[in-house]
Design an enzyme around this catalytic site. Structure first.
Site, mmCIF file in Angstrom:
data_model
loop_
_atom_site.group_PDB
_atom_site.id
_atom_site.type_symbol
_atom_site.label_atom_id
_atom_site.label_comp_id
_atom_site.label_asym_id
_atom_site.label_seq_id
_atom_site.Cartn_x
_atom_site.Cartn_y
_atom_site.Cartn_z
ATOM 1 N N GLY A 36 -34.956 -59.228 50.257
ATOM 2 C CA GLY A 36 -35.647 -58.690 51.440
ATOM 3 C C GLY A 36 -37.135 -59.041 51.401
ATOM 4 N N HIS A 37 -37.770 -58.830 50.244
ATOM 5 C CA HIS A 37 -39.190 -59.184 50.116
ATOM 6 C C HIS A 37 -39.386 -60.697 50.280
ATOM 7 C CE1 HIS A 37 -38.965 -55.459 47.496
ATOM 8 N NE2 HIS A 37 -39.950 -55.134 48.297
ATOM 9 N N LEU B 266 -30.795 -54.086 51.483
ATOM 10 C CA LEU B 266 -31.437 -54.307 50.177
ATOM 11 C C LEU B 266 -32.595 -53.326 50.002
ATOM 12 C CD1 LEU B 266 -31.595 -58.176 49.645
ATOM 13 C CD2 LEU B 266 -29.754 -56.572 49.191
ATOM 14 N N GLN C 236 -48.016 -42.233 47.299
ATOM 15 C CA GLN C 236 -46.877 -42.046 48.200
ATOM 16 C C GLN C 236 -45.660 -41.429 47.506
ATOM 17 O OE1 GLN C 236 -46.898 -46.440 49.070
ATOM 18 N NE2 GLN C 236 -44.702 -46.171 49.213
HETATM 19 O O1 PAF Z 1 -42.727 -50.542 51.590
HETATM 20 C C1 PAF Z 1 -43.348 -50.517 50.499
HETATM 21 O O2 PAF Z 1 -42.989 -51.180 49.538
HETATM 22 C C2 PAF Z 1 -44.574 -49.637 50.371
HETATM 23 O O3 PAF Z 1 -44.435 -48.452 51.088
HETATM 24 C C3 PAF Z 1 -45.875 -50.356 50.753
HETATM 25 C C4 PAF Z 1 -45.903 -50.742 52.229
HETATM 26 C C5 PAF Z 1 -46.065 -51.598 49.899
HETATM 27 C C6 PAF Z 1 -47.086 -49.433 50.510
HETATM 28 O O4 PAF Z 1 -47.187 -49.072 49.162
#
Ligand code: PAF
Length: 286
Positions: free
Chosen positions: A44-45, A192, A69
């Site tokens: 996905g990345h 994913l 977060q």
């Molecule tokens: O989606 C993520 O992996 C995270 O929430 C992000 C956008 C990198 C912020 O830490």
């Protein structure tokens, strides 16, 4: 046959190094695409890297597991970390630079600012994980201001996050195009996610039902079933399939995430459910 090995990916650790690398590219008229990540990278990345590569001359991925977060009871400590492996994957997908700042670069002593987005971040994920979007909005704002890219790429898998980020860039006049990219799925439809690595073999089998239940719900909505009945039925199907608990299944306006009464407006179905200690989310256009 000789295996193709990508050159090691350059890594910037400070804002100054990041900015000077981007400035050098800009002087050569190359635009910059940014892909914020927390590592534990998967296809996905890498699809975001490829999308960025198509639109921008210089592609920068960021890697920072953002403590802001995660709530204290969440998985910050066990979140998978493998910077070297991630750097290799990024290089093989065509990424040009990895920005991997330490905690003291992102949140130096005395750091006292939070970015809070109201409305779109208050429901669904915002309700279940009240600390989450404040942490995401703060770190993404910082990353965007540190890099000042032309475009930044985010997966639709985290659909509400994408809307929150669009909102904050509009509200704060951050000059960047936010590009949403389609969710990448396993062959059986499971979206994913770095957290899929937590699933046991038995949980993994159940996990693919999430995507099936959402597809069935969409079919029922299109056949005219009432929204609240479909939401309730989908939650029951998830529980019957083996999900330990269901945080929500919700059909919402695709732009505002406000409840919808009918499909007269563009809608999205979103769900979050638990398998043991692992929380999975997914969503689809209705
Ligand atoms: O989606 C993520 O992996 C995270 O929430 C992000 C956008 C990198 C912020 O830490």
């Amino acid at each position: 046959m000789r295996k193709h090995v990508s050159a090691p990916l350059p890594i910037a650790r400070t804002v100054a190094d990041l900015r000077s690398a981007i400035a050098a590219e800009r002087n050569n008229s190359r635009t910059t695409g940014l892909i914020p990540t927390m590592g534990a990278l998967h296809e996905g990345h890498l699809s975001l890297v490829r999308a960025a590569k198509q639109r921008c001359g210089f592609v920068v991925a960021t890697l920072f597991v953002n403590p802001k977060q995660f709530a204290p009871h969440e998985d910050f400590d066990r979140y998978p970390r493998n910077e070297a492996g991630d750097a290799d994957l990024l290089a093989s997908a065509g990424c040009d630079l990895l920005y991997a700042p330490g905690r003291s670069v992102m949140y130096p002593d005395g750091f006292a600012t939070s970015v809070l987005v109201s409305n779109v971040s208050t429901m669904l994920e915002g309700q279940m994980r009240p600390h989450f979007f404040g942490g995401v909005a703060t770190v993404v704002t910082k990353l965007l201001l540190q890099a000042l890219p032309d475009a930044a790429f985010f997966g639709e898998k985290d659909y509400q996050q994408l809307l929150v980020i669009r909102q904050l860039t509009r509200d704060l006049d951050i000059p960047v195009e936010i590009v949403g990219c389609p969710t990448v799925r396993e062959r059986d439809g499971l979206a994913l996610s770095s957290r899929n690595a937590y699933l046991s073999a038995a949980e993994r089998r159940v996990a693919s039902r999430l995507n099936v239940v959402l597809h069935d719900a969409i079919k029922a909505l299109r056949a005219g079933a009432p929204v609240d009945a479909v939401e309730g039925e989908a939650s029951r199907h998830l529980a019957a399939a083996g999900f330990t608990s269901v945080d929500y299944v919700a059909v919402r306006n695709a732009a505002t995430l406000q409840p919808v009464a009918s499909l007269a407006e563009p809608a999205r179905i979103l769900a979050a459910a638990w398998l043991g200690k692992t929380r999975l989310i997914d969503n689809m256009a209705v």
